[in-house]
Scaffold this motif. Structure first.
Motif, PDB file in Angstrom:
ATOM      1  N   ASP A 223       0.578  -1.204   0.311  1.00 47.43           N
ATOM      2  CA  ASP A 223       0.165   0.109  -0.112  1.00 47.43           C
ATOM      3  C   ASP A 223       0.404   1.186   0.146  1.00 47.43           C
ATOM      4  OD1 ASP A 223      -2.309  -1.335   0.157  1.00 47.43           O
ATOM      5  OD2 ASP A 223      -2.482  -1.664   2.406  1.00 47.43           O
ATOM      6  N   ALA A 224       0.166   2.420  -0.131  1.00 44.66           N
ATOM      7  CA  ALA A 224       0.909   3.675  -0.320  1.00 44.66           C
ATOM      8  C   ALA A 224       1.902   4.027   1.284  1.00 44.66           C
ATOM      9  CB  ALA A 224      -0.423   4.594  -0.651  1.00 44.66           C
ATOM     10  N   HIS A 225       2.489   4.916   1.975  1.00 43.23           N
ATOM     11  CA  HIS A 225       3.349   4.772   2.698  1.00 43.23           C
ATOM     12  C   HIS A 225       4.378   5.477   2.334  1.00 43.23           C
ATOM     13  CE1 HIS A 225       7.415   4.122   0.357  1.00 43.23           C
ATOM     14  NE2 HIS A 225       6.977   2.978  -0.080  1.00 43.23           N
ATOM     15  N   PRO A 226       4.494   6.585   3.738  1.00 40.06           N
ATOM     16  CA  PRO A 226       5.468   7.981   3.040  1.00 40.06           C
ATOM     17  C   PRO A 226       6.415   7.842   3.317  1.00 40.06           C
ATOM     18  CG  PRO A 226       4.500   6.957   5.635  1.00 40.06           C
ATOM     19  CD  PRO A 226       4.813   5.566   4.959  1.00 40.06           C
ATOM     20  N   GLY A 227       6.932   7.209   2.171  1.00 39.13           N
ATOM     21  CA  GLY A 227       8.140   7.415   1.688  1.00 39.13           C
ATOM     22  C   GLY A 227       7.719   7.735   0.078  1.00 39.13           C
ATOM     23  N   VAL A 228       6.733   7.594  -0.684  1.00 41.42           N
ATOM     24  CA  VAL A 228       6.696   7.953  -2.084  1.00 41.42           C
ATOM     25  C   VAL A 228       6.456   9.276  -2.162  1.00 41.42           C
ATOM     26  CG1 VAL A 228       4.694   6.258  -2.150  1.00 41.42           C
ATOM     27  CG2 VAL A 228       4.126   8.638  -0.867  1.00 41.42           C
ATOM     28  N   ASP A 229       7.174   9.944  -1.461  1.00 39.94           N
ATOM     29  CA  ASP A 229       6.912  11.759  -1.687  1.00 39.94           C
ATOM     30  C   ASP A 229       9.039  11.616  -2.209  1.00 39.94           C
ATOM     31  OD1 ASP A 229       4.822  13.045  -2.234  1.00 39.94           O
ATOM     32  OD2 ASP A 229       4.866  13.175   0.064  1.00 39.94           O
ATOM     33  N   GLY A 230       9.635  10.714  -1.833  1.00 39.22           N
ATOM     34  CA  GLY A 230      11.533  10.935  -1.992  1.00 39.22           C
ATOM     35  C   GLY A 230      11.626   9.435  -0.923  1.00 39.22           C
ATOM     36  N   ASP A 247      13.487  14.000   0.735  1.00 39.58           N
ATOM     37  CA  ASP A 247      12.846  14.789  -0.417  1.00 39.58           C
ATOM     38  C   ASP A 247      11.386  15.513  -0.782  1.00 39.58           C
ATOM     39  OD1 ASP A 247      15.129  13.965  -2.289  1.00 39.58           O
ATOM     40  OD2 ASP A 247      14.123  12.461  -2.941  1.00 39.58           O
ATOM     41  N   GLY A 248      10.407  14.539   0.387  1.00 38.37           N
ATOM     42  CA  GLY A 248       8.912  15.163   0.644  1.00 38.37           C
ATOM     43  C   GLY A 248       8.962  16.786   1.784  1.00 38.37           C
ATOM     44  N   ALA A 249       9.925  16.881   2.068  1.00 39.20           N
ATOM     45  CA  ALA A 249       9.370  17.193   3.149  1.00 39.20           C
ATOM     46  C   ALA A 249      10.977  18.550   3.361  1.00 39.20           C
ATOM     47  CB  ALA A 249       9.907  16.992   5.261  1.00 39.20           C
ATOM     48  N   PHE A 250      10.195  19.671   4.367  1.00 36.65           N
ATOM     49  CA  PHE A 250      11.284  20.847   4.294  1.00 36.65           C
ATOM     50  C   PHE A 250      11.750  21.161   3.323  1.00 36.65           C
ATOM     51  CE2 PHE A 250      11.504  17.960   7.808  1.00 36.65           C
ATOM     52  CZ  PHE A 250      10.063  18.126   8.697  1.00 36.65           C
ATOM     53  N   ASP A 257      16.656  20.367  13.380  1.00 36.75           N
ATOM     54  CA  ASP A 257      15.248  21.189  14.774  1.00 36.75           C
ATOM     55  C   ASP A 257      14.241  19.599  14.918  1.00 36.75           C
ATOM     56  OD1 ASP A 257      11.939  21.616  14.445  1.00 36.75           O
ATOM     57  OD2 ASP A 257      12.819  23.385  15.355  1.00 36.75           O
ATOM     58  N   PRO A 258      14.506  19.885  15.754  1.00 36.43           N
ATOM     59  CA  PRO A 258      13.730  18.629  16.649  1.00 36.43           C
ATOM     60  C   PRO A 258      12.380  17.887  16.527  1.00 36.43           C
ATOM     61  CG  PRO A 258      14.751  20.067  18.261  1.00 36.43           C
ATOM     62  CD  PRO A 258      14.909  20.679  17.302  1.00 36.43           C
ATOM     63  N   LYS A 259      11.203  18.938  16.151  1.00 33.96           N
ATOM     64  CA  LYS A 259       9.987  19.017  16.247  1.00 33.96           C
ATOM     65  C   LYS A 259      10.623  18.227  14.742  1.00 33.96           C
ATOM     66  CE  LYS A 259       7.030  21.997  16.784  1.00 33.96           C
ATOM     67  NZ  LYS A 259       6.138  23.206  16.976  1.00 33.96           N
ATOM     68  N   GLN A 260      11.235  18.841  13.142  1.00 36.37           N
ATOM     69  CA  GLN A 260      10.944  18.152  11.885  1.00 36.37           C
ATOM     70  C   GLN A 260      11.354  17.121  11.846  1.00 36.37           C
ATOM     71  OE1 GLN A 260      13.393  21.596  10.468  1.00 36.37           O
ATOM     72  NE2 GLN A 260      11.151  22.330   9.613  1.00 36.37           N
ATOM     73  N   LEU A 261      12.509  17.181  13.570  1.00 35.46           N
ATOM     74  CA  LEU A 261      13.511  15.644  13.128  1.00 35.46           C
ATOM     75  C   LEU A 261      11.842  14.092  14.121  1.00 35.46           C
ATOM     76  CD1 LEU A 261      16.741  16.061  14.491  1.00 35.46           C
ATOM     77  CD2 LEU A 261      16.149  15.317  12.199  1.00 35.46           C
ATOM     78  N   ARG A 262      11.031  14.915  13.970  1.00 33.08           N
ATOM     79  CA  ARG A 262      10.329  13.814  15.255  1.00 33.08           C
ATOM     80  C   ARG A 262       9.596  13.586  14.078  1.00 33.08           C
ATOM     81  NH1 ARG A 262      10.335  16.800  19.436  1.00 33.08           N
ATOM     82  NH2 ARG A 262       8.803  17.780  19.200  1.00 33.08           N
ATOM     83  N   ILE A 263       9.667  14.376  12.825  1.00 32.64           N
ATOM     84  CA  ILE A 263       8.338  13.847  11.407  1.00 32.64           C
ATOM     85  C   ILE A 263       9.338  13.240  11.125  1.00 32.64           C
ATOM     86  CG2 ILE A 263       7.607  14.960  10.011  1.00 32.64           C
ATOM     87  CD1 ILE A 263       7.042  17.908  11.726  1.00 32.64           C
ATOM     88  N   LEU A 264      10.185  13.109  10.329  1.00 31.21           N
ATOM     89  CA  LEU A 264      10.297  12.050   9.944  1.00 31.21           C
ATOM     90  C   LEU A 264      11.272  10.633  10.089  1.00 31.21           C
ATOM     91  CD1 LEU A 264      13.795  14.347   8.592  1.00 31.21           C
ATOM     92  CD2 LEU A 264      11.645  13.469   6.835  1.00 31.21           C
ATOM     93  N   GLU A 265      11.660  10.829  11.853  1.00 35.59           N
ATOM     94  CA  GLU A 265      11.590   9.322  12.128  1.00 35.59           C
ATOM     95  C   GLU A 265      10.384   8.979  11.900  1.00 35.59           C
ATOM     96  OE1 GLU A 265      12.631  10.813  16.118  1.00 35.59           O
ATOM     97  OE2 GLU A 265      15.021  10.528  15.964  1.00 35.59           O
ATOM     98  N   LEU A 266       9.766   9.299  12.197  1.00 32.84           N
ATOM     99  CA  LEU A 266       7.816   9.367  12.119  1.00 32.84           C
ATOM    100  C   LEU A 266       7.642   8.251  10.882  1.00 32.84           C
ATOM    101  CD1 LEU A 266       4.766   8.564  13.728  1.00 32.84           C
ATOM    102  CD2 LEU A 266       4.508  10.348  12.716  1.00 32.84           C
ATOM    103  N   ARG A 267       7.663   9.309   9.428  1.00 36.47           N
ATOM    104  CA  ARG A 267       7.607   8.485   8.633  1.00 36.47           C
ATOM    105  C   ARG A 267       8.694   7.308   8.133  1.00 36.47           C
ATOM    106  NH1 ARG A 267       7.358  14.564   4.810  1.00 36.47           N
ATOM    107  NH2 ARG A 267       5.501  15.349   6.149  1.00 36.47           N
ATOM    108  N   TYR A 268       9.848   7.748   9.099  1.00 40.75           N
ATOM    109  CA  TYR A 268      10.566   6.755   8.925  1.00 40.75           C
ATOM    110  C   TYR A 268       9.910   4.913   8.886  1.00 40.75           C
ATOM    111  CZ  TYR A 268      15.801   3.983   7.718  1.00 40.75           C
ATOM    112  OH  TYR A 268      16.260   2.655   7.679  1.00 40.75           O
ATOM    113  N   GLY A 269       9.569   5.335  10.505  1.00 43.37           N
ATOM    114  CA  GLY A 269       9.468   3.864  11.200  1.00 43.37           C
ATOM    115  C   GLY A 269       7.849   3.373  10.406  1.00 43.37           C
ATOM    116  N   THR A 270       7.144   4.495  10.317  1.00 40.46           N
ATOM    117  CA  THR A 270       6.376   3.834   9.631  1.00 40.46           C
ATOM    118  C   THR A 270       6.603   3.000   8.308  1.00 40.46           C
ATOM    119  OG1 THR A 270       4.714   5.787  10.037  1.00 40.46           O
ATOM    120  CG2 THR A 270       4.168   3.751   8.460  1.00 40.46           C
ATOM    121  N   ILE A 271       7.610   3.577   7.115  1.00 45.87           N
ATOM    122  CA  ILE A 271       8.166   2.821   6.048  1.00 45.87           C
ATOM    123  C   ILE A 271       8.701   1.575   6.512  1.00 45.87           C
ATOM    124  CG2 ILE A 271      10.024   2.721   4.374  1.00 45.87           C
ATOM    125  CD1 ILE A 271       9.199   5.701   4.201  1.00 45.87           C
TER     126      ILE A 271
END
Length: 292
Positions: A223-230, A247-250, A257-271
Motif C-alpha cells: 500500500d501507499a506509505h510515507p516514502g512515496v514523496d522520495g 525529498d518530500g519535506a522541508f 530541528d527537533p520537531k522536524q526530526l520527529r516527523i522524519l522519524e515517524l515517517r521512517y518508522g512507518t516505512i
C-alpha cells in the motif's frame, strides 16, 4: 604497480592523466593544492629541471606538470611518490599526500562523509536507486555515466572514488547501526547491464548480512506509505544530536530541528514497519537474483 610503471614510461595523453580539477569554491582545497603545487615547482627549479624534462621523468605530460604546480589540478598519490624520487626529496613530497587526500573529493562529499563517519546510527529509505553506501564501483560508475549533461571521464572516476571512500563507515570499530529500506524497483533496474546488476545484488546480500546492518525491501505491491514523496535520511550522533533530510519535506534541505526530526522519524518508522522483515528481505533479493 603504479600507473607510471604500468605504462613503462609512456607519456599519457591529457584525457588519461591522473589528477582532478580543483573546485574553485572549495577554499580549503584550493589552499592545500596551491601549497603542494608551489612546493613541487620550487623543488623542481632548485634541481634545475624544466617542466618538460620533469614530466618525462615522472611519466606525465608537461601540461599536467604546469597544472599541478599552478594549483589547478589535484595530484594523485603515484604522481607525488614518483616526483619525490625524481627530485630526491627524501619523502617530504610523498608525505604531502596526507594533506592532498583530505581534499581530493568534492567539498559536499567530504562533508557528507564526515557526518556519516561521526554517526552512531544511520537510517535511509531509498526509492530511486541503490544508496551510495551500498553501491559497487561498477554500479556507481554506470549511474554517473548516465548523467545529463555528461560528466567528463575524469570527473566520473573522481566521484566513483569518493563514493567508495565513504563506505569506510562499515569498517569503523565500533560500527554504527545502519538501517536501509530499498524499494523493489531499485533491485530490478539493471544499471550497467546484467553482470554489473548481478554483482550489485550479490553485494547487497553481503552487506545485508553484516551484524551492524539491517536491510529491508519494500515490495512494489504494498500500500501507499510515507516514502512515496522520495528519499529519507536520518543520522544520529553520540551526543544525542541528529540531522535528517527528506525529498518530500522541508524543501529537501537538511534539518536539525527537533520537531522536524520527529516527523522524519515517524515517517521512517512507518516505512520500516510496512517493509519486509530483514530475513525475508534477503530471501527476496536472492529470488530476484535467481530470476536471471
Amino acid at each position: 604497480m603504479t600507473a607510471v610503471e604500468a605504462d613503462a614510461g609512456r607519456l599519457k595523453g591529457e584525457a588519461d592523466e591522473p589528477g582532478w580539477e580543483v573546485d574553485p569554491d572549495d577554499e580549503w582545497g584550493v589552499a592545500v593544492i596551491a601549497t603542494v603545487g608551489r612546493q613541487l615547482k620550487l623543488r623542481r627549479e632548485a634541481v634545475g629541471m624544466r617542466a618538460a624534462e620533469f614530466g618525462t621523468a615522472v611519466g606525465y605530460g608537461e601540461d599536467m606538470v604546469y597544472k599541478i604546480e599552478g594549483g589547478k589540478r589535484i595530484p594523485r598519490q603515484d604522481y607525488l611518490v614518483r616526483a619525490d624520487e625524481v627530485l630526491g626529496a627524501g619523502g617530504l613530497i610523498a608525505a604531502t599526500w596526507e594533506d592532498v587526500k583530505r581534499v581530493r573529493y568534492p567539498k559536499r562529499v567530504r562533508e557528507l562523509a564526515k557526518l556519516e563517519g561521526l554517526a552512531v546510527e544511520i537510517g535511509v529509505y531509498e526509492c530511486n536507486s541503490v544508496h551510495g553506501l551500498l553501491q559497487t564501483p561498477e554500479h556507481a560508475r554506470a549511474l554517473f555515466e548516465a548523467a545529463q549533461p555528461p560528466y567528463s571521464p575524469d570527473d566520473v572516476e573522481r566521484m566513483v572514488a569518493a563514493r567508495m571512500a565513504r563506505q569506510a563507515v562499515f569498517e569503523r570499530d565500533p560500527a554504527p547501526s545502519v538501517h536501509y529500506v530499498l524499494e523493489e524497483a531499485v533491485l530490478r533496474r539493471r544499471v550497467g547491464g546484467t553482470m554489473v546488476w548481478r554483482q550489485q545484488l550479490e553485494h547487497l546480500l553481503e552487506v545485508g548480512r553484516l551484524r551492524s546492518v539491517t536491510l529491508q525491501i519494500m515490495p512494489t505491491n504494498t500500500d501507499a506509505h510515507p516514502g512515496v514523496d522520495g528519499k529519507i535520511e536520518l543520522l544520529k550522533f553520540p551526543d544525542g544530536s541528529a540531522v535528517g533530510r527528506s525529498d518530500g519535506a522541508f524543501s529537501g534541505r537538511p534539518t536539525t530541528d527537533p520537531k522536524q526530526l520527529r516527523i522524519l522519524e515517524l515517517r521512517y518508522g512507518t516505512i520500516r514497519a510496512q517493509a519486509l522483515p530483514p530475513r525475508e528481505s534477503l530471501v527476496f533479493i536472492e529470488q530476484v537474483l535467481g530470476e536471471t
